[in-house]
Structures are given as structure tokens and as C-alpha cells.
Design an enzyme around this catalytic site. Structure first.
Site, PDB file in Angstrom:
ATOM      1  N   HIS A 239       0.751  -1.088  -0.013  1.00  0.00           N
ATOM      2  CA  HIS A 239      -0.007  -0.056   0.058  1.00  0.00           C
ATOM      3  C   HIS A 239       0.867   1.294  -0.059  1.00  0.00           C
ATOM      4  CE1 HIS A 239      -4.218   1.196   0.047  1.00  0.00           C
ATOM      5  NE2 HIS A 239      -4.172   1.409   1.265  1.00  0.00           N
TER       6      HIS A 239
ATOM      7  N   ASN B  18      -6.571   6.999   4.438  1.00  0.00           N
ATOM      8  CA  ASN B  18      -7.861   7.308   4.482  1.00  0.00           C
ATOM      9  C   ASN B  18      -7.972   8.811   4.535  1.00  0.00           C
ATOM     10  OD1 ASN B  18      -8.153   4.642   4.676  1.00  0.00           O
ATOM     11  ND2 ASN B  18      -8.958   4.653   6.484  1.00  0.00           N
TER      12      ASN B  18
ATOM     13  N   ASP C 286      -0.654   2.310  -5.277  1.00  0.00           N
ATOM     14  CA  ASP C 286      -0.779   0.993  -5.675  1.00  0.00           C
ATOM     15  C   ASP C 286      -2.062   0.490  -6.432  1.00  0.00           C
ATOM     16  OD1 ASP C 286      -1.909   1.630  -2.818  1.00  0.00           O
ATOM     17  OD2 ASP C 286      -2.729  -0.354  -2.875  1.00  0.00           O
TER      18      ASP C 286
ATOM     19  N   ASN D 145      -8.922   3.465  -0.644  1.00  0.00           N
ATOM     20  CA  ASN D 145      -9.333   4.791   0.273  1.00  0.00           C
ATOM     21  C   ASN D 145      -8.544   6.014   0.074  1.00  0.00           C
ATOM     22  OD1 ASN D 145     -11.212   3.110   1.454  1.00  0.00           O
ATOM     23  ND2 ASN D 145      -9.932   2.271   3.081  1.00  0.00           N
TER      24      ASN D 145
END
Length: 190
Positions: free
Chosen positions: A19, A66, A91, A112
Site C-alpha cells: 500500500h 484514508n 498501488d 481509500n
């Protein structure tokens, strides 16, 4: 002025997560192109530099994935930039590992970080999609995305990041197709 932002989560525990490949990409670009020292600004870390004739601000949000849009939105508004000046490195599950694709605008596909940017700025920014592959089953996605790159993936990761850094001038010029094709050629050679 362009803003190139890498998406990731702050802190050493996340450093090698799939991520966080967006963070890794902007770090490599900064190193390869001699960007200035890291400064804390816009709820993130920034480095300034040039690639070719383009002045570029590299940005890594410190807000966690987020809330990436808060940091990025603040920087874009501060410099009064249009959305075509923003590039986001992130990613991408739907692309094979270590493949790179660029697209302008689009949805967030459940990512997110992209969702947060959409909420703060809208969807019309350029995305450099760094493939991490899909683990095959929906219930394994979370662990895959937040999992670290394995030892066997290190060479592929290094080759992809090196290619992104080496070919960044095409991105700075806005030549997305040439950026992608040069990276693909480099990756074939490795």
C-alpha cells in the site's frame, strides 16, 4: 508547478507495505533527481526540485491513507493549481505486479486514498498506477495490500521504482504514453 504525491501510511511499520508503493516511488524520484531536503508542510512531507523544465513539489501525506485528500487538497489550494497539475502515485490491485499504467481521472475502485482525494478535489487528476496484483480472493485483499513486499519481490520492486525514477522526465512533460512505454522496455530488459 506540478505536485506529485505518493500515497502511503506514515511510520516504520508501514514502510514496505504494498500500500506504500506510492511513497517509495516519490522517494526514488527525489533521490534520482536531486530534490531538496524534506520539509514538513501541508500535513505531510514535501521536497522541491526540477525534472527537465518542470518545477515539481513531491508530497507524502502524513495523514494516513484514508485522509490523504486533506493534505493534498491543502497543497493544491495553496498553490492555486488546476487538477491537471496533480499526479498521484498509488498501488493498484488490478494491474500485475511491477507494471505501471497512467491514466487521467477515473474512479477510486475502493482505494481509500483515491476516495479521499476525490472527496476533497474531485476525480480529474493524473494517476500513476503501480501494479501490486490481486491475491485472487476478495477476503485476502486487505492482508495483501497491507502486507510487506516479500524477499522474492524485492528485485522486481527495485526495477520498477528505478524505471519510474529514470523515466520521470516524460511524466513531467505530460507524455504519459512515452513514460509507460519506456518503463515497459526497461522492465523487459531486467
Amino acid at each position: 508547478m506540478q505536485i506529485w504525491t505518493g500515497l502511503g501510511n506514515p511510520g516504520p511499520g508501514y514502510a514496505m507495505n504494498r500500500h506504500n508503493v506510492g511513497f517509495l516511488a516519490v522517494d526514488v524520484i527525489a533521490d534520482m533527481h536531486g530534490f531538496g531536503p524534506v520539509q514538513k508542510k501541508f500535513q505531510g512531507w514535501v521536497q522541491e526540485g526540477r525534472i527537465g523544465n518542470a518545477k515539481i513539489l513531491l508530497l507524502k501525506p502524513a495523514t494516513y491513507m484514508n485522509e490523504s485528500g486533506r493534505c493534498i487538497g491543502e497543497a493544491v489550494r495553496y498553490f492555486k493549481l488546476e487538477m491537471d497539475a496533480l499526479t498521484v502515485f498509488h498501488d493498484e490491485l488490478d494491474i500485475d505486479p511491477f507494471r505501471v499504467k497512467v491514466k487521467q481521472g477515473g474512479g477510486h475502485a475502493g482505494h481509500n486514498g483515491l476516495r479521499s482525494i476525490d472527496q476533497h478535489l474531485g476525480p480529474d487528476f493524473r494517476r500513476v498506477r503501480l501494479g501490486i496484483g490481486h491475491p485472487g480472493h476478495k477476503e485476502r485483499v486487505h492482508g495483501h495490500v497491507l502486507g510487506n513486499y516479500t524477499k522474492s519481490e524485492q528485485d522486481g520492486l527495485a526495477a520498477m521504482l528505478g524505471a519510474v525514477g529514470a523515466e520521470a522526465a516524460w511524466l513531467a512533460e505530460g507524455n504519459n504514453p512515452r513514460f509507460m512505454s519506456e518503463i515497459a522496455m526497461r522492465m523487459q530488459d531486467d
